[in-house]
Design an enzyme around this catalytic site. Structure first.
Site, PDB file in Angstrom:
ATOM      1  N   ASP A  43      38.348  45.106  37.211  1.00  0.00           N
ATOM      2  CA  ASP A  43      37.813  43.743  37.350  1.00  0.00           C
ATOM      3  C   ASP A  43      38.454  42.778  36.356  1.00  0.00           C
ATOM      4  OD1 ASP A  43      35.953  44.758  39.264  1.00  0.00           O
ATOM      5  OD2 ASP A  43      34.570  45.288  37.650  1.00  0.00           O
ATOM      6  N   GLU A 210      31.755  41.200  47.577  1.00  0.00           N
ATOM      7  CA  GLU A 210      31.409  40.892  46.190  1.00  0.00           C
ATOM      8  C   GLU A 210      32.609  40.276  45.478  1.00  0.00           C
ATOM      9  OE1 GLU A 210      30.204  44.651  44.560  1.00  0.00           O
ATOM     10  OE2 GLU A 210      32.163  45.572  44.829  1.00  0.00           O
TER      11      GLU A 210
END
Length: 322
Positions: A43, A210
């Protein structure tokens, strides 16, 4: 589609301009640009620092930090924080933060992040600021926005964008998908009773979308999001899709006009070759160019998550990686 050779070059160009934007064919996906040093990351959020060089923050550690002088060779630089702020433990028993987002505004660096536990939407987004953007210099300012089990959204995966003088934060993971709220530009926290805008979802549970990120290019806002499953090494199915809107709060549609609230989205990048499960993306600017940062799972290294960076080009009003 094959264009007859009798068409003139002008007619061919006109025809192509009228055709819907086509997702990049799998065989044409470029590999991430080569990097050296500390490649392991999950991420990632990347920024070019005002002082020169680059910083990347990520899930792992107390917001893991990487630094680079040239954007190609990266070194492990510890964590944003020496210790988790005490309020994190309300949402995660180990104080483990996820999916940060770094930006620069009003003479300070702003670092947003999420604290939660796997499989729950008892979650919160926090914010910290720093004068330099370097690890060890961050001051935490507490909770920005939260979600509870009674909510239909999940307050994780934050990302910031400024539009017409207003500050907005996208967020969301599963739980009916991607949302957006307006923030107070002075505090960096959600406005009281802020409306929660719905930007993207999928038709069926578990609504596997997401990691939103919105950027402005030309007259459009572009919503990038990660679809399907992360965090399973070489079994991950993460991929990045995108839609656009003339308004920051939507509605976002793909090149065929399908709303992202109805499962739309053009495929921008997916796993190919040894680069499995591309996602957890962000976009950063460097010398006027846009770059896509993401993680992938390395099939040649037991599915270890690593940093991927590709140049982001704009073709006929839509992004493409190179």
């Amino acid at each position: 589609m094959t264009v007859r050779t009798t068409l003139t070059a002008v007619a061919t160009a006109t025809l192509m301009a009228l055709m819907p934007h086509a997702a990049q064919a799998a065989e044409s996906y470029p590999d991430p640009r080569p990097i050296t040093g500390q490649e392991i990351i999950h991420d990632p959020t990347v920024i070019r620092l005002k002082s020169g060089g680059y910083a990347a923050y990520s899930t792992g550690g107390v917001i893991g930090a990487r630094l680079s002088s040239d954007g190609k060779h990266w070194q492990d630089s510890g964590n944003a924080f020496a210790e988790p702020p005490s309020w994190w433990y309300e949402y995660n028993a180990t104080g483990d933060p996820w999916a940060p987002d770094i930006s620069y505004r009003d003479g300070r660096y702003w670092l947003y992040y999420a604290v939660s536990s796997w499989g729950t939407n008892h979650s919160a987004i926090g914010v910290a600021t720093s004068p330099s953007g370097l690890p060890g210099t961050w001051t935490d300012h507490g909770k920005v926005f939260s979600s509870e089990r009674t909510d239909s959204w999940n307050a994780i995966d934050p990302a910031l964008i400024t539009s017409h003088g207003k500050l907005w934060m996208t967020f969301g993971s599963y739980w009916t998908g991607i949302r957006m709220v307006e923030l107070d530009p002075d505090t960096g926290k959600a406005l009281p009773n802020a409306e929660v805008h719905h930007l993207a979802t999928r038709p069926d549970a578990p609504y596997a979308v997401e990691g939103p990120y919105v950027v402005k290019h030309g007259r459009y806002y572009y919503l990038f999001a990660s679809y399907d499953a992360c965090c399973s090494g070489v079994n991950s199915t993460y991929k990045i899709k995108v839609g656009r809107s003339t308004s920051v709060t939507g509605p976002y549609v793909d090149s065929n006009g399908t709303p992202m609230l109805q499962g739309g989205g053009d495929l921008l990048l997916e796993g190919h070759g040894d680069f499995i499960g591309t996602g957890g993306q962000s976009v950063f600017k460097d010398r006027g160019k846009d770059w896509l940062a993401y993680h992938y799972y390395d099939a040649q290294d037991n599915g270890t998550p690593k940093l991927g960076i590709n140049k982001l080009n704009w073709e006929q009003g839509w992004p493409a990686v190179s």
